[in-house]
Write an enzyme that holds these catalytic residues in place. Sequence first.
Site, mmCIF file in Angstrom:
data_model
loop_
_atom_site.group_PDB
_atom_site.id
_atom_site.type_symbol
_atom_site.label_atom_id
_atom_site.label_comp_id
_atom_site.label_asym_id
_atom_site.label_seq_id
_atom_site.Cartn_x
_atom_site.Cartn_y
_atom_site.Cartn_z
ATOM 1 N N HIS A 1 22.500 1.811 -19.550
ATOM 2 C CA HIS A 1 21.615 2.359 -18.164
ATOM 3 C C HIS A 1 21.652 1.420 -17.078
ATOM 4 C CE1 HIS A 1 18.633 3.737 -21.966
ATOM 5 N NE2 HIS A 1 19.466 4.419 -21.587
ATOM 6 N N HIS B 1 24.954 4.785 -29.285
ATOM 7 C CA HIS B 1 23.648 5.503 -29.086
ATOM 8 C C HIS B 1 23.976 6.582 -29.792
ATOM 9 C CE1 HIS B 1 25.810 8.331 -26.105
ATOM 10 N NE2 HIS B 1 26.368 7.029 -25.612
ATOM 11 N N ASP C 1 19.491 16.971 -17.771
ATOM 12 C CA ASP C 1 20.120 15.708 -18.134
ATOM 13 C C ASP C 1 21.518 15.967 -18.479
ATOM 14 O OD1 ASP C 1 20.596 13.342 -19.047
ATOM 15 O OD2 ASP C 1 19.493 13.179 -20.757
ATOM 16 N N TYR D 1 32.625 3.781 -25.199
ATOM 17 C CA TYR D 1 32.845 2.694 -24.415
ATOM 18 C C TYR D 1 33.485 1.442 -24.725
ATOM 19 C CZ TYR D 1 28.700 5.712 -23.650
ATOM 20 O OH TYR D 1 27.897 6.874 -23.717
ATOM 21 N N GLU E 1 27.804 15.097 -21.279
ATOM 22 C CA GLU E 1 26.471 15.444 -21.775
ATOM 23 C C GLU E 1 25.935 16.901 -21.357
ATOM 24 O OE1 GLU E 1 23.084 13.053 -20.516
ATOM 25 O OE2 GLU E 1 21.919 13.650 -21.882
ATOM 26 N N HIS F 1 13.427 12.623 -22.255
ATOM 27 C CA HIS F 1 13.365 12.480 -23.424
ATOM 28 C C HIS F 1 12.195 13.387 -23.939
ATOM 29 C CE1 HIS F 1 15.811 8.596 -22.971
ATOM 30 N NE2 HIS F 1 16.751 9.502 -22.712
ATOM 31 N N ASP G 1 0.743 -1.109 -0.005
ATOM 32 C CA ASP G 1 -0.117 -0.169 -0.187
ATOM 33 C C ASP G 1 0.997 1.282 -0.054
ATOM 34 O OD1 ASP G 1 1.062 -0.349 2.481
ATOM 35 O OD2 ASP G 1 -0.651 -0.108 3.631
ATOM 36 N N ARG H 1 31.176 9.487 -21.149
ATOM 37 C CA ARG H 1 30.110 10.317 -21.889
ATOM 38 C C ARG H 1 30.105 11.696 -21.142
ATOM 39 N NH1 ARG H 1 26.185 6.976 -21.348
ATOM 40 N NH2 ARG H 1 25.204 7.767 -19.510
ATOM 41 N N ASP I 1 25.373 10.011 -15.028
ATOM 42 C CA ASP I 1 24.408 10.639 -15.765
ATOM 43 C C ASP I 1 23.267 11.032 -15.080
ATOM 44 O OD1 ASP I 1 22.428 11.161 -17.581
ATOM 45 O OD2 ASP I 1 22.912 9.484 -18.947
ATOM 46 N N GLU J 1 25.381 14.518 -26.667
ATOM 47 C CA GLU J 1 25.986 13.698 -25.430
ATOM 48 C C GLU J 1 26.691 12.546 -26.122
ATOM 49 O OE1 GLU J 1 23.232 11.155 -23.452
ATOM 50 O OE2 GLU J 1 21.435 12.095 -24.340
ATOM 51 N N HIS K 1 18.897 14.177 -27.661
ATOM 52 C CA HIS K 1 17.417 14.268 -27.648
ATOM 53 C C HIS K 1 16.769 15.402 -27.245
ATOM 54 C CE1 HIS K 1 17.800 13.541 -23.293
ATOM 55 N NE2 HIS K 1 18.794 12.683 -23.522
HETATM 56 MN MN LIG Z 1 20.313 12.279 -22.086
#
Ligand SMILES: [Mn+2]
Length: 431
Positions: free
Chosen positions: A237, A344, A265, A382, A402, A355, A34, A400, A254, A378, A348
């Site tokens: 991710h 990638h 972001d 890798y 960004e 996004h 709950d 990365r 990130d 970004e 975006h």
């Molecule tokens: Mn991003």
Amino acid sequence: MDEYVTRRNKLAAQMHNGSIAILRGAAIKLRNHDADHPFRQDSDFYYLTGFNEPNAVFVLSKDDKGNVLYILFNQSSDPVAEVWTGKRVGQDNACKIYQADAAYDIAKIDNIMPDLFAGKQIVYYPLGADEKLDLDILNWLKCSKNKALSFIPNTLTDILPFIHELRLFKSDQELEFMRKAAVISAHAHLDLMRSCKAGMQEYQLEAIFNAKCLDAGCRALAYNSIVASGNNACTLHYTANDQQLMAGDLVLVDAGGEYNNYAADITRTFPVNGKFTEAQRLIYNLVLEAQLAGIAEVKPGNTWDRVQIVILEILVKGLVKLGILNGDYKQLIKDNEYKKFYMHSSGHWLGLDVHDAGKYKINDRWRKFEPGMVLTVEPGLYIANNISGIESKWLGIGVRIEDDVLVTKKGHEVLSSAAPKTIEEIECAAI
Ligand SMILES: [Mn+2]
């Protein structure tokens, strides 16, 4: 609230005479047993209403003469429920504060909505996006028909493309919130560089980031933070964030705060112990060169894919120069050989959603940048430690970088520039 009036007017201007637009706000979602997830309003609904309670439905009704009415269905005041969950806006204040022309108890929606359909031809709503709303719309149509109302809608049209095109162009007020989200988040990134030490856990950096954002006025994070040290950075991710930070590794973070529902972001990658190794330095500077060149392409008139192409060419040329890829860079791009190191795209749209809404192509052609759009830039590289045929010094390096970039009349503005980015700035921050 004038901001929301303007948005509703812009939407109404695109609706046919004799039509009705319907959007459902977000519901409270159960986390476990709950215990609920924190409430977050649906972005499209919020964009048109500024209304932050669950269980609400937005209606814009346009009659055959073009007169527009804004109707809100929302929870009614309930002294008993309000003891538990707090004050509700109610119908009177929905009109007074949120400028609805009429407001009704959400519990009565099934009785009222069929009458609102009378005399309309078109229903605009997020077609096929919400099964319950799809069914409700059909039920309301059936009820209108059963009531033998003279004229009921015969066309269902997806409303989202209209709203999403509006959302793509940020107003001054939206930009104020986005700047705030970006500055708070950039400072939180700086703080991580300052507090990072070998032996800490990834989630301890996450905790510092979250605390900084919430302390500075963000009520939530814009998305689940990625704090990925060493080879974990090669999992795009990665959100487990449960490994120990090791001296000699990089850590990729990130993460972005959400301010008044607007997202930042930002990604920064920095050495756990404050100092880049030679191999890390070479990869980092290659990604940075690509990112800066990508950002430089963000200006009115340039197309979306221009950023992508410029970034890709720099990364692949650089990988050849470092001996990580072999061959002609154009051929390597054609053959997708780079994809094991850069899988990638370069960014975006950014706004209420991380996004964000908005088309990238129009009639199958990449759209041009226009002032008021906000996007991320970004690039990353890798080099996962299970890739064969690579010199060991490169293995386990994931980088990365960004930033959040606003298209301005003259070019662009980097909203997240307060986060250190050059090797010098990052190494200085760690001292
Ligand atoms: Mn991003």
